[in-house]
Write an enzyme that holds these catalytic residues in place. Sequence first.
Site, PDB file in Angstrom:
ATOM      1  N   VAL A  54       0.808  -1.218   0.000  1.00 24.75           N
ATOM      2  CA  VAL A  54       0.000   0.000   0.000  1.00 24.75           C
ATOM      3  C   VAL A  54       0.845   1.273   0.000  1.00 24.75           C
ATOM      4  O   VAL A  54       0.338   2.346  -0.339  1.00 24.75           O
ATOM      5  CB  VAL A  54      -0.960  -0.001   1.200  1.00 24.75           C
ATOM      6  CG1 VAL A  54      -0.209   0.270   2.510  1.00 24.75           C
ATOM      7  CG2 VAL A  54      -2.090   1.005   1.021  1.00 24.75           C
ATOM      8  N   TYR A  55       2.123   1.197   0.346  1.00 22.67           N
ATOM      9  CA  TYR A  55       2.946   2.400   0.400  1.00 22.67           C
ATOM     10  C   TYR A  55       3.096   2.999  -0.999  1.00 22.67           C
ATOM     11  O   TYR A  55       3.696   2.397  -1.886  1.00 22.67           O
ATOM     12  CB  TYR A  55       4.326   2.101   0.979  1.00 22.67           C
ATOM     13  CG  TYR A  55       4.336   1.638   2.420  1.00 22.67           C
ATOM     14  CD1 TYR A  55       3.233   1.853   3.259  1.00 22.67           C
ATOM     15  CD2 TYR A  55       5.439   0.989   2.965  1.00 22.67           C
ATOM     16  CE1 TYR A  55       3.241   1.433   4.577  1.00 22.67           C
ATOM     17  CE2 TYR A  55       5.459   0.577   4.283  1.00 22.67           C
ATOM     18  CZ  TYR A  55       4.358   0.788   5.075  1.00 22.67           C
ATOM     19  OH  TYR A  55       4.364   0.368   6.391  1.00 22.67           O
ATOM     20  N   SER A  56       2.500   4.175  -1.159  1.00 27.62           N
ATOM     21  CA  SER A  56       2.499   4.874  -2.460  1.00 27.62           C
ATOM     22  C   SER A  56       2.000   3.952  -3.568  1.00 27.62           C
ATOM     23  O   SER A  56       2.525   3.948  -4.684  1.00 27.62           O
ATOM     24  CB  SER A  56       3.895   5.415  -2.797  1.00 27.62           C
ATOM     25  OG  SER A  56       4.286   6.398  -1.865  1.00 27.62           O
TER      26      SER A  56
END
Length: 342
Positions: A54-56
């Site tokens: 989900v990070y960026s």
Amino acid sequence: MKHRTLGRTGIEVSPYCLGTMMFGAMGNPDHDNSIRIIHRALDAGINFVDTADVYSAGESEVIVGKALKGRRDDVVLASKVHYPMGDDPNHRGNSRRWIMTAVENSLRRLQTDHLDLYQIHRPDPAVDVEETLSALSDLVRSGKVRAIGASTFPASQIVEAQWVAERRGLERFRTEQPPYSIVNRSIEREVLPVCQRYGMGTLVWSPLGQGLLTGRYRKGQQTDTHRSGGMPQHFTDQRKLDVVEQLIPLAEKAGLPMTHLAMAFAIAHPGVTSAIIGPRTMQQLDDLLVGADVTLDDEILDRIDEIAPPGTDAGPNDVSYTPPAISHVNLRRRPVAERSAV
């Protein structure tokens, strides 16, 4: 840098774990600069890298994959699954359907054929934990994942998952990734003792209190930073700022920057394996690396206990997971016709 065993996995990791949430659009969009930061951390002896799909929206994993080319075998690589990766309602959560798809996407972005640690980013009340553990067990048996873990699970759900794994002959969670800092100590009550009881390693996130413990945020001062813009309530909580105001002179007396005091505190707990650092710039990383050899004596730790009592959170804005029993009003209130005693 020293190494600690990650629970009972036999995997040796550095007490500092490089978190990569700030690499990509969420923080540092310059891929080349982010890669240099990762290389600097590895060269300094950090061998533990944590990311998440989900990070960026996957960009962090892409950056990490580029950075680890030629160095993959020297790194303990961890990623996570749970949060939405698009509008499709099945592209999220802890179901077998999504886990099997998400891990392939992460492996592709990271340019690797396996993850050393694959973590469930948050609990999912809609999914039986047996379903989740069954899918993760298949990934371990296939060689795509070496160990599995959870992140920000309540103690009760950690125990439930351990029992289900034992009863069903499934792989069990070997790690937990909870929030932990001087201003956020509630995991000392149950989560850390439970992890120790089951031989789980812990990689704690936000040891700098989401930036509050850098010393840049003071009572009565307006601070405009990358983090404060997204979480203004966190940096204006007077109870936490009161703690910071008492910690600053303590750090000064010890001859330490606030960041070094905060990091040394986090890794001093016997239940903590590694503390995740999340630098966005090379300067932030270098500052944290300089403090890697700091040891806090009992006198300083006793004073911290007086300022921020063990097992407590200084403010209400650090809650990272709210169970349905709290967040869903219908689970907290009987139907109107059933509320009276007569």
